[in-house]
Design a protein around this motif. Structure first.
Motif, mmCIF file in Angstrom:
data_model
loop_
_atom_site.group_PDB
_atom_site.id
_atom_site.type_symbol
_atom_site.label_atom_id
_atom_site.label_comp_id
_atom_site.label_asym_id
_atom_site.label_seq_id
_atom_site.Cartn_x
_atom_site.Cartn_y
_atom_site.Cartn_z
ATOM 1 N N LEU A 80 -0.020 14.326 2.135
ATOM 2 C CA LEU A 80 -0.740 14.632 3.380
ATOM 3 C C LEU A 80 0.180 14.874 4.587
ATOM 4 C CD1 LEU A 80 -4.086 12.630 3.702
ATOM 5 C CD2 LEU A 80 -3.736 15.075 3.845
ATOM 6 N N PRO A 81 1.219 14.055 4.795
ATOM 7 C CA PRO A 81 2.099 14.314 5.959
ATOM 8 C C PRO A 81 2.715 15.723 5.936
ATOM 9 C CG PRO A 81 2.525 12.138 5.067
ATOM 10 C CD PRO A 81 1.622 12.817 4.090
ATOM 11 N N ILE A 82 3.102 16.192 4.753
ATOM 12 C CA ILE A 82 3.690 17.545 4.630
ATOM 13 C C ILE A 82 2.642 18.611 4.971
ATOM 14 C CG2 ILE A 82 4.681 19.225 2.997
ATOM 15 C CD1 ILE A 82 5.873 16.728 1.505
ATOM 16 N N LEU A 83 1.427 18.433 4.418
ATOM 17 C CA LEU A 83 0.352 19.411 4.658
ATOM 18 C C LEU A 83 -0.034 19.440 6.135
ATOM 19 C CD1 LEU A 83 -1.886 18.642 1.537
ATOM 20 C CD2 LEU A 83 -0.476 20.671 1.887
ATOM 21 N N GLN A 84 -0.104 18.265 6.765
ATOM 22 C CA GLN A 84 -0.479 18.197 8.184
ATOM 23 C C GLN A 84 0.623 18.761 9.091
ATOM 24 O OE1 GLN A 84 -1.949 13.911 7.788
ATOM 25 N NE2 GLN A 84 -2.960 14.588 9.661
ATOM 26 N N ASN B 126 0.831 -1.217 0.000
ATOM 27 C CA ASN B 126 0.000 0.000 0.000
ATOM 28 C C ASN B 126 0.866 1.268 0.000
ATOM 29 O OD1 ASN B 126 -2.479 -1.206 -0.111
ATOM 30 N ND2 ASN B 126 -2.741 -1.299 2.114
ATOM 31 N N LYS B 127 2.150 1.092 0.272
ATOM 32 C CA LYS B 127 3.058 2.249 0.269
ATOM 33 C C LYS B 127 3.683 2.486 -1.101
ATOM 34 C CE LYS B 127 4.051 2.183 5.198
ATOM 35 N NZ LYS B 127 5.063 2.192 6.270
ATOM 36 N N ASN B 128 3.220 1.717 -2.067
ATOM 37 C CA ASN B 128 3.694 1.883 -3.445
ATOM 38 C C ASN B 128 3.131 3.193 -4.010
ATOM 39 O OD1 ASN B 128 4.309 1.770 -6.142
ATOM 40 N ND2 ASN B 128 3.385 -0.231 -6.505
ATOM 41 N N ILE B 129 3.977 4.212 -4.118
ATOM 42 C CA ILE B 129 3.500 5.546 -4.508
ATOM 43 C C ILE B 129 3.302 5.711 -6.015
ATOM 44 C CG2 ILE B 129 4.361 6.727 -2.440
ATOM 45 C CD1 ILE B 129 6.771 7.658 -4.166
ATOM 46 N N THR B 130 3.369 4.597 -6.736
ATOM 47 C CA THR B 130 3.011 4.635 -8.163
ATOM 48 C C THR B 130 1.535 4.997 -8.292
ATOM 49 O OG1 THR B 130 4.574 2.856 -8.556
ATOM 50 C CG2 THR B 130 2.992 3.283 -10.313
ATOM 51 N N TYR B 131 0.735 4.514 -7.311
ATOM 52 C CA TYR B 131 -0.694 4.788 -7.308
ATOM 53 C C TYR B 131 -0.964 6.138 -6.659
ATOM 54 C CZ TYR B 131 -0.647 -0.198 -8.246
ATOM 55 O OH TYR B 131 -0.375 -1.437 -8.783
ATOM 56 N N ASP B 132 -1.855 6.906 -7.283
ATOM 57 C CA ASP B 132 -2.112 8.291 -6.849
ATOM 58 C C ASP B 132 -2.512 8.395 -5.381
ATOM 59 O OD1 ASP B 132 -1.499 9.206 -9.336
ATOM 60 O OD2 ASP B 132 -3.569 9.410 -10.028
ATOM 61 N N ARG B 133 -3.420 7.514 -4.952
ATOM 62 C CA ARG B 133 -3.910 7.610 -3.566
ATOM 63 C C ARG B 133 -2.783 7.374 -2.566
ATOM 64 N NH1 ARG B 133 -8.860 7.940 -1.037
ATOM 65 N NH2 ARG B 133 -10.039 7.750 -2.977
ATOM 66 N N ASN B 134 -1.927 6.395 -2.851
ATOM 67 C CA ASN B 134 -0.787 6.129 -1.961
ATOM 68 C C ASN B 134 0.206 7.288 -1.961
ATOM 69 O OD1 ASN B 134 -1.855 3.664 -1.346
ATOM 70 N ND2 ASN B 134 -0.519 2.495 -2.699
ATOM 71 N N PHE B 135 0.386 7.911 -3.127
ATOM 72 C CA PHE B 135 1.288 9.066 -3.235
ATOM 73 C C PHE B 135 0.778 10.213 -2.348
ATOM 74 C CE2 PHE B 135 2.395 13.111 -5.380
ATOM 75 C CZ PHE B 135 3.787 13.034 -5.273
ATOM 76 N N ILE B 136 -0.531 10.447 -2.382
ATOM 77 C CA ILE B 136 -1.143 11.498 -1.543
ATOM 78 C C ILE B 136 -0.998 11.125 -0.070
ATOM 79 C CG2 ILE B 136 -3.349 12.584 -0.907
ATOM 80 C CD1 ILE B 136 -4.111 12.188 -3.957
ATOM 81 N N ARG B 137 -1.268 9.848 0.236
ATOM 82 C CA ARG B 137 -1.269 9.377 1.635
ATOM 83 C C ARG B 137 0.104 9.491 2.291
ATOM 84 N NH1 ARG B 137 -3.866 3.704 1.972
ATOM 85 N NH2 ARG B 137 -5.646 4.995 1.387
ATOM 86 N N PHE B 138 1.164 9.116 1.556
ATOM 87 C CA PHE B 138 2.490 9.034 2.180
ATOM 88 C C PHE B 138 3.420 10.194 1.845
ATOM 89 C CE2 PHE B 138 1.014 4.585 1.919
ATOM 90 C CZ PHE B 138 1.000 4.311 3.279
ATOM 91 N N LYS B 139 3.128 10.932 0.781
ATOM 92 C CA LYS B 139 4.014 12.018 0.378
ATOM 93 C C LYS B 139 3.402 13.410 0.554
ATOM 94 C CE LYS B 139 7.628 9.663 -0.968
ATOM 95 N NZ LYS B 139 8.960 9.872 -0.364
#
Length: 423
Positions: A191-195, A176-189
């Protein structure tokens, strides 16, 4: 947990519930929350991870321990590298669930607050309007399945704390941490920066989504009022009236009208095409195809109908009348019916039985007289879109009947058309 149970009771009075159980943290939290309720669970193995078999066994073990009935099903996804992988997986998953969901049963999913914010960012990426920016609904229908998301306002942090506190086992899928997929990219790359920058980002994002939802409901209310004044029927709009409506309102009416008739959301480009080529172009009989639907201009009307494959010039030979004749393009089949009131002449021994569609010109009948289909269509008020795929019966190229219309003994069925002969 009590709040979630109250939410489920508040949103639906349906007693039957089935949980989409992946074995992950969110669905595990819901599973344990609903132990005392009458609930079934369904686990879909996507076969995209070498550990998928182990995860299936984990779900079996947990459900057996909690005495919850579990359904296990498999899906196989092609074109894994394709951009639309996530939506492809979702569609296949829901198709499989649809086959096993019971009548008056509601599907529960583990989508939570963080998933909502990810959906908002994905909608911004797509350039969505108020509907897209309002996010996932707590209760909705998808592919005729009733879906409830009871955790939609519960944070991931809260769910994680519960799992640690109660020492509950769950699957941690590292793919699920595979950032090839858009949702995972948002989740791990993303959102943490924005929060980290704005700790209130998720809270305010939900506010924005709620405002967009309200705005969308308001737009819908005014569109419904406006559309009453310009439509004849569900699929017909007065072309003259819509032409002189304010452009912004007109575009929103068209979006709403097309969604209502086709279940499809259309693009801005599609709207521009309809305005340019149908509403404001003086040329008659113009058409625009959107997915499997046709929008066309007919006289002073804008009409929407399902696209039908033409069967012109197609001839079917029915040599064995005791066996059903399968019609093309999923139109159904013809069957000889002895029980019906006999109103069609029975073919002679050596006569060839043909089925044709929408044949042009004069037709020679069994009585050696000529007739045109145009007269029959007008007499029986058969619309143009029905004419194309209505089967015509011929013996040795002599016209006998328009099946289900021209003869009174035969009803017109979508799936089955029955014939009977005069002895």
């Amino acid at each position: 947990m009590n709040n979630i149970l109250l939410k489920i009771k508040k949103n639906t009075n349906i007693k039957k519930k089935i949980l989409a159980y992946s074995g992950g943290l969110d669905s595990t939290f819901l599973l344990y929350t609903l132990i005392k309720n009458k609930i079934r669970a369904i686990h879909i193995d996507h076969h995209q991870n070498e550990k998928s078999y182990i995860w299936t066994q984990h779900c079996k073990k947990i459900c057996k321990k909690l005495n919850i009935y579990l359904i296990i099903k498999n899906i196989y996804i092609q074109n894994i590298q394709k951009k639309g992988f996530e939506s492809q997986a979702r569609n296949l998953r829901y198709k499989k669930i649809k086959k096993h969901i019971q009548r008056k049963e509601i599907l529960l999913t583990g989508h939570h607050k963080n998933d909502q914010v990810e959906t908002l960012i994905l909608s911004l990426k797509r350039g969505s309007g108020p509907l897209g920016l309002s996010g996932m609904r707590e209760f909705k229908k998808f592919q005729k399945i009733k879906i409830l998301r009871p955790l939609i306002y519960t944070s991931k942090k809260k769910i994680y704390k519960w799992a640690i506190k109660n020492n509950v086992p769950y699957i941690n899928d590292y793919s699920n941490k595979n950032i090839t997929y858009d949702r995972n990219f948002i989740r791990f790359k993303i959102l943490p920066i924005l929060q980290k920058r704005w700790n209130y980002f998720i809270k305010n994002s939900l506010k924005t989504m709620h405002l967009c939802k309200e705005q969308n409901l308001l737009i819908k209310y005014f569109i419904k009022k406006s559309i009453k004044n310009i439509s004849y029927k569900k699929n017909k709009i007065n072309l003259f009236k819509i032409k002189y409506i304010n452009k912004i309102l007109r575009n929103n009416i068209l979006k709403y009208w097309i969604k209502k008739n086709t279940k499809h959301l259309i693009s801005k480009n599609n709207i521009n095409q309809i305005n340019k080529n149908l509403i404001f172009l003086k040329k008659k009989n113009t058409k625009i195809k959107i997915k499997n639907f046709i929008i066309e201009k007919f006289k002073n009307t804008l009409l929407i109908k399902k696209f039908q494959k033409k069967t012109n010039n197609l001839i079917l030979y029915w040599s064995q009348i005791k066996k059903p004749l399968i019609l093309p393009h999923k139109l159904g089949f013809l069957i000889f019916d002895n029980k019906k009131k006999k109103n069609i002449p029975k073919p002679k021994k050596n006569e060839q039985i043909n089925i044709k569609f929408n044949t042009k010109g004069k037709l020679l009948t069994l009585h050696n007289k000529y007739i045109t289909l145009k007269k029959i269509w007008k007499k029986y008020k058969i619309s143009k879109n029905k004419r194309i795929n209505t089967p015509l019966l011929f013996y040795n190229n002599k016209f006998v009947s328009v099946i289900g219309i021209y003869d009174h003994s035969i009803k017109y069925f979508k799936k089955k058309k029955s014939l009977s002969w005069i002895k």
